[in-house]
Design an enzyme around this catalytic site. Structure first.
Site, PDB file in Angstrom:
ATOM      1  N   LYS A  14      18.195 -54.344 -37.388  1.00  0.00           N
ATOM      2  CA  LYS A  14      19.496 -54.768 -36.851  1.00  0.00           C
ATOM      3  C   LYS A  14      19.474 -54.796 -35.313  1.00  0.00           C
ATOM      4  O   LYS A  14      19.906 -55.769 -34.698  1.00  0.00           O
ATOM      5  CB  LYS A  14      20.618 -53.821 -37.327  1.00  0.00           C
ATOM      6  CG  LYS A  14      20.720 -53.707 -38.851  1.00  0.00           C
ATOM      7  CD  LYS A  14      21.837 -52.775 -39.275  1.00  0.00           C
ATOM      8  CE  LYS A  14      21.657 -51.317 -38.892  1.00  0.00           C
ATOM      9  NZ  LYS A  14      20.566 -50.609 -39.598  1.00  0.00           N
ATOM     10  N   ARG A  89      30.166 -49.066 -41.583  1.00  0.00           N
ATOM     11  CA  ARG A  89      29.198 -48.367 -42.416  1.00  0.00           C
ATOM     12  C   ARG A  89      29.855 -47.682 -43.607  1.00  0.00           C
ATOM     13  O   ARG A  89      29.166 -47.022 -44.386  1.00  0.00           O
ATOM     14  CB  ARG A  89      28.530 -47.311 -41.556  1.00  0.00           C
ATOM     15  CG  ARG A  89      27.022 -47.381 -41.532  1.00  0.00           C
ATOM     16  CD  ARG A  89      26.600 -46.383 -40.467  1.00  0.00           C
ATOM     17  NE  ARG A  89      25.222 -46.087 -40.460  1.00  0.00           N
ATOM     18  CZ  ARG A  89      24.390 -46.502 -39.513  1.00  0.00           C
ATOM     19  NH1 ARG A  89      24.786 -47.305 -38.550  1.00  0.00           N
ATOM     20  NH2 ARG A  89      23.146 -46.101 -39.536  1.00  0.00           N
ATOM     21  N   ARG A 128       8.009 -45.679 -35.342  1.00  0.00           N
ATOM     22  CA  ARG A 128       8.813 -45.596 -34.120  1.00  0.00           C
ATOM     23  C   ARG A 128       8.999 -44.137 -33.691  1.00  0.00           C
ATOM     24  O   ARG A 128       9.029 -43.833 -32.500  1.00  0.00           O
ATOM     25  CB  ARG A 128      10.188 -46.245 -34.332  1.00  0.00           C
ATOM     26  CG  ARG A 128      11.013 -46.222 -33.056  1.00  0.00           C
ATOM     27  CD  ARG A 128      12.313 -46.950 -33.190  1.00  0.00           C
ATOM     28  NE  ARG A 128      13.173 -46.315 -34.167  1.00  0.00           N
ATOM     29  CZ  ARG A 128      14.336 -46.807 -34.546  1.00  0.00           C
ATOM     30  NH1 ARG A 128      14.764 -47.950 -34.050  1.00  0.00           N
ATOM     31  NH2 ARG A 128      15.064 -46.178 -35.435  1.00  0.00           N
ATOM     32  N   ARG A 134      13.706 -40.198 -30.938  1.00  0.00           N
ATOM     33  CA  ARG A 134      14.887 -40.045 -31.800  1.00  0.00           C
ATOM     34  C   ARG A 134      14.605 -38.987 -32.858  1.00  0.00           C
ATOM     35  O   ARG A 134      13.726 -39.182 -33.708  1.00  0.00           O
ATOM     36  CB  ARG A 134      15.221 -41.393 -32.475  1.00  0.00           C
ATOM     37  CG  ARG A 134      16.180 -42.240 -31.657  1.00  0.00           C
ATOM     38  CD  ARG A 134      16.496 -43.545 -32.330  1.00  0.00           C
ATOM     39  NE  ARG A 134      17.244 -43.392 -33.587  1.00  0.00           N
ATOM     40  CZ  ARG A 134      17.848 -44.407 -34.196  1.00  0.00           C
ATOM     41  NH1 ARG A 134      17.788 -45.613 -33.700  1.00  0.00           N
ATOM     42  NH2 ARG A 134      18.499 -44.202 -35.321  1.00  0.00           N
ATOM     43  N   ARG A 146      18.925 -40.521 -44.477  1.00  0.00           N
ATOM     44  CA  ARG A 146      19.625 -41.689 -43.911  1.00  0.00           C
ATOM     45  C   ARG A 146      19.703 -42.811 -44.945  1.00  0.00           C
ATOM     46  O   ARG A 146      20.722 -43.491 -45.070  1.00  0.00           O
ATOM     47  CB  ARG A 146      18.904 -42.179 -42.645  1.00  0.00           C
ATOM     48  CG  ARG A 146      19.098 -41.243 -41.460  1.00  0.00           C
ATOM     49  CD  ARG A 146      18.057 -41.471 -40.377  1.00  0.00           C
ATOM     50  NE  ARG A 146      18.156 -42.790 -39.747  1.00  0.00           N
ATOM     51  CZ  ARG A 146      17.220 -43.283 -38.935  1.00  0.00           C
ATOM     52  NH1 ARG A 146      16.125 -42.576 -38.663  1.00  0.00           N
ATOM     53  NH2 ARG A 146      17.388 -44.475 -38.394  1.00  0.00           N
TER      54      ARG A 146
HETATM   55  P1  AP5 Z   1      15.514 -51.577 -35.487  1.00  0.00           P
HETATM   56  O1  AP5 Z   1      15.739 -52.935 -34.970  1.00  0.00           O
HETATM   57  O2  AP5 Z   1      15.771 -50.428 -34.581  1.00  0.00           O
HETATM   58  O3  AP5 Z   1      16.306 -51.347 -36.861  1.00  0.00           O
HETATM   59  P2  AP5 Z   1      17.801 -50.916 -37.119  1.00  0.00           P
HETATM   60  O4  AP5 Z   1      18.219 -51.606 -38.348  1.00  0.00           O
HETATM   61  O5  AP5 Z   1      18.600 -51.116 -35.875  1.00  0.00           O
HETATM   62  O6  AP5 Z   1      17.575 -49.391 -37.463  1.00  0.00           O
HETATM   63  P3  AP5 Z   1      18.138 -48.053 -36.804  1.00  0.00           P
HETATM   64  O7  AP5 Z   1      17.043 -47.109 -36.572  1.00  0.00           O
HETATM   65  O8  AP5 Z   1      19.040 -48.351 -35.684  1.00  0.00           O
HETATM   66  O9  AP5 Z   1      18.828 -47.417 -38.039  1.00  0.00           O
HETATM   67  P4  AP5 Z   1      20.204 -46.835 -38.265  1.00  0.00           P
HETATM   68  O10 AP5 Z   1      21.059 -47.922 -38.739  1.00  0.00           O
HETATM   69  O11 AP5 Z   1      20.034 -45.659 -39.169  1.00  0.00           O
HETATM   70  O12 AP5 Z   1      20.581 -46.206 -36.848  1.00  0.00           O
HETATM   71  P5  AP5 Z   1      21.892 -46.190 -35.991  1.00  0.00           P
HETATM   72  O13 AP5 Z   1      21.477 -46.041 -34.600  1.00  0.00           O
HETATM   73  O14 AP5 Z   1      22.797 -47.300 -36.356  1.00  0.00           O
HETATM   74  O15 AP5 Z   1      14.014 -51.528 -36.049  1.00  0.00           O
HETATM   75  C1  AP5 Z   1      13.459 -50.336 -36.562  1.00  0.00           C
HETATM   76  C2  AP5 Z   1      11.958 -50.312 -36.220  1.00  0.00           C
HETATM   77  O16 AP5 Z   1      11.303 -51.357 -36.917  1.00  0.00           O
HETATM   78  C3  AP5 Z   1      11.663 -50.547 -34.740  1.00  0.00           C
HETATM   79  O17 AP5 Z   1      10.582 -49.761 -34.350  1.00  0.00           O
HETATM   80  C4  AP5 Z   1      11.321 -52.047 -34.683  1.00  0.00           C
HETATM   81  O18 AP5 Z   1      10.450 -52.342 -33.636  1.00  0.00           O
HETATM   82  C5  AP5 Z   1      10.681 -52.259 -36.036  1.00  0.00           C
HETATM   83  N1  AP5 Z   1      10.888 -53.623 -36.551  1.00  0.00           N
HETATM   84  C6  AP5 Z   1      11.983 -54.414 -36.416  1.00  0.00           C
HETATM   85  N2  AP5 Z   1      11.815 -55.584 -37.043  1.00  0.00           N
HETATM   86  C7  AP5 Z   1      10.581 -55.544 -37.621  1.00  0.00           C
HETATM   87  C8  AP5 Z   1       9.831 -56.456 -38.394  1.00  0.00           C
HETATM   88  N3  AP5 Z   1      10.314 -57.676 -38.728  1.00  0.00           N
HETATM   89  N4  AP5 Z   1       8.605 -56.082 -38.822  1.00  0.00           N
HETATM   90  C9  AP5 Z   1       8.103 -54.852 -38.481  1.00  0.00           C
HETATM   91  N5  AP5 Z   1       8.753 -53.947 -37.734  1.00  0.00           N
HETATM   92  C10 AP5 Z   1       9.981 -54.291 -37.300  1.00  0.00           C
HETATM   93  O19 AP5 Z   1      22.592 -44.849 -36.492  1.00  0.00           O
HETATM   94  C11 AP5 Z   1      22.057 -43.574 -36.205  1.00  0.00           C
HETATM   95  C12 AP5 Z   1      23.018 -42.495 -36.690  1.00  0.00           C
HETATM   96  O20 AP5 Z   1      24.258 -42.586 -35.970  1.00  0.00           O
HETATM   97  C13 AP5 Z   1      23.442 -42.571 -38.165  1.00  0.00           C
HETATM   98  O21 AP5 Z   1      22.516 -41.915 -39.006  1.00  0.00           O
HETATM   99  C14 AP5 Z   1      24.796 -41.864 -38.127  1.00  0.00           C
HETATM  100  O22 AP5 Z   1      24.646 -40.455 -38.075  1.00  0.00           O
HETATM  101  C15 AP5 Z   1      25.382 -42.325 -36.807  1.00  0.00           C
HETATM  102  N6  AP5 Z   1      26.170 -43.561 -36.933  1.00  0.00           N
HETATM  103  C16 AP5 Z   1      25.914 -44.764 -36.339  1.00  0.00           C
HETATM  104  N7  AP5 Z   1      26.852 -45.675 -36.661  1.00  0.00           N
HETATM  105  C17 AP5 Z   1      27.721 -45.049 -37.494  1.00  0.00           C
HETATM  106  C18 AP5 Z   1      28.888 -45.456 -38.187  1.00  0.00           C
HETATM  107  N8  AP5 Z   1      29.347 -46.712 -38.087  1.00  0.00           N
HETATM  108  N9  AP5 Z   1      29.535 -44.550 -38.958  1.00  0.00           N
HETATM  109  C19 AP5 Z   1      29.093 -43.278 -39.060  1.00  0.00           C
HETATM  110  N10 AP5 Z   1      27.981 -42.814 -38.448  1.00  0.00           N
HETATM  111  C20 AP5 Z   1      27.302 -43.686 -37.658  1.00  0.00           C
HETATM  112 MG    MG Z   2      19.717 -49.798 -34.644  1.00  0.00          MG
END
Ligand code: AP5
Ligand code: MG
Length: 190
Positions: A14, A89, A128, A134, A146
């Site tokens: 994402k 979410r 990563r 992280r 997660r």
């Molecule tokens: P990346 O692009 O970072 O993926 P992502 O979908 O953004 O994954 P996140 O790690 O951000 O996951 P998340 O949704 O759990 O985290 P968030 O910060 O929202 O890519 C991931 C990796 O893959 C990278 O290394 C990238 O280079 C690689 N990659 C990308 N595309 C690729 C491809 N095509 N092929 C190979 N590799 C690839 O949330 C974190 C925490 O915050 C949550 O657990 C929760 O506690 C809290 N939180 C956040 N939002 C909310 C909410 N709305 N409600 C409640 N809690 C929340």
């Molecule tokens: Mg993300």
């Protein structure tokens, strides 16, 4: 306005695809994960509270993220549109977002869901985690937590948008460019 929800499990890509989308379409990127990590690095009370949950891979309370998104919408009144990444979410967050946008005579244009299997998610996040700093990427147990949170609480959000006829799904495995091309085909139709 063009308002997109970029959806998918942890590690689906994402954040990666959001970077490409903001460049091409001039949208504002709203990632609740990034906003929360910003609160943590600024040492705010909200950040301290959120950190405990995030480090365990548990969602933070709905009210916290809804409040952050509301502030960002108010602060960007002239935006061409937004990419919502990692939000909504829960179904409660999705309903709250609809209410916020309706009050501004706006709406979500569509949701794009990136489909990636659990093995690939685990592989990407552990990779990563070697240098991201992280804590929630650091061990397989937290990553599994997660993914479980996603399946239990977040996956139903797809149904919410299916009912509104706004759901689009694409294969999230492949090169970043291939996936971006597939996303653009959907965005251009909006
Ligand atoms: P990346 O692009 O970072 O993926 P992502 O979908 O953004 O994954 P996140 O790690 O951000 O996951 P998340 O949704 O759990 O985290 P968030 O910060 O929202 O890519 C991931 C990796 O893959 C990278 O290394 C990238 O280079 C690689 N990659 C990308 N595309 C690729 C491809 N095509 N092929 C190979 N590799 C690839 O949330 C974190 C925490 O915050 C949550 O657990 C929760 O506690 C809290 N939180 C956040 N939002 C909310 C909410 N709305 N409600 C409640 N809690 C929340
Ligand atoms: Mg993300």
């Amino acid at each position: 306005m063009l308002n997109l929800v970029l959806f998918g499990p942890p590690g689906a890509g994402k954040g990666t695809q959001s970077q490409n989308l903001i460049e091409k379409y001039g949208l504002i990127h709203l990632s609740t994960g990034d906003l929360l990590r910003g609160e943590i690095s600024n040492g705010t009370a909200l950040g301290l509270e959120a950190k405990k949950l995030m480090d365990e891979g548990i969602l933070v309370p709905d009210a916290v993220v809804i409040g952050m998104i509301s502030n960002k919408l108010d602060a960007n009144k002239d935006a061409k549109g937004f990419i919502f990444d990692g939000f909504p979410r829960t179904v409660a967050q999705a309903a709250a977002l609809d209410n916020l946008l309706t009050s501004k005579n706006q709406q979500i244009s569509g949701m794009i869901a990136l489909e990636v299997n659990d093995d690939e998610l685990l592989k990407r996040l552990l990779l990563r985690g070697k240098d991201s700093g992280r804590p929630d990427d650091a061990n397989p147990e937290v990553i599994s937590k997660r993914i479980k949170e996603y399946n239990d609480k977040t996956a139903p959000v797809a149904e919410f948008y299916k009912k509104q006829d706004k759901f689009n799904s694409i294969n999230g495995i492949g090169t970043v460019d291939e996936i971006f091309t597939a996303i653009c085909a959907i965005v251009d139709a909006y």
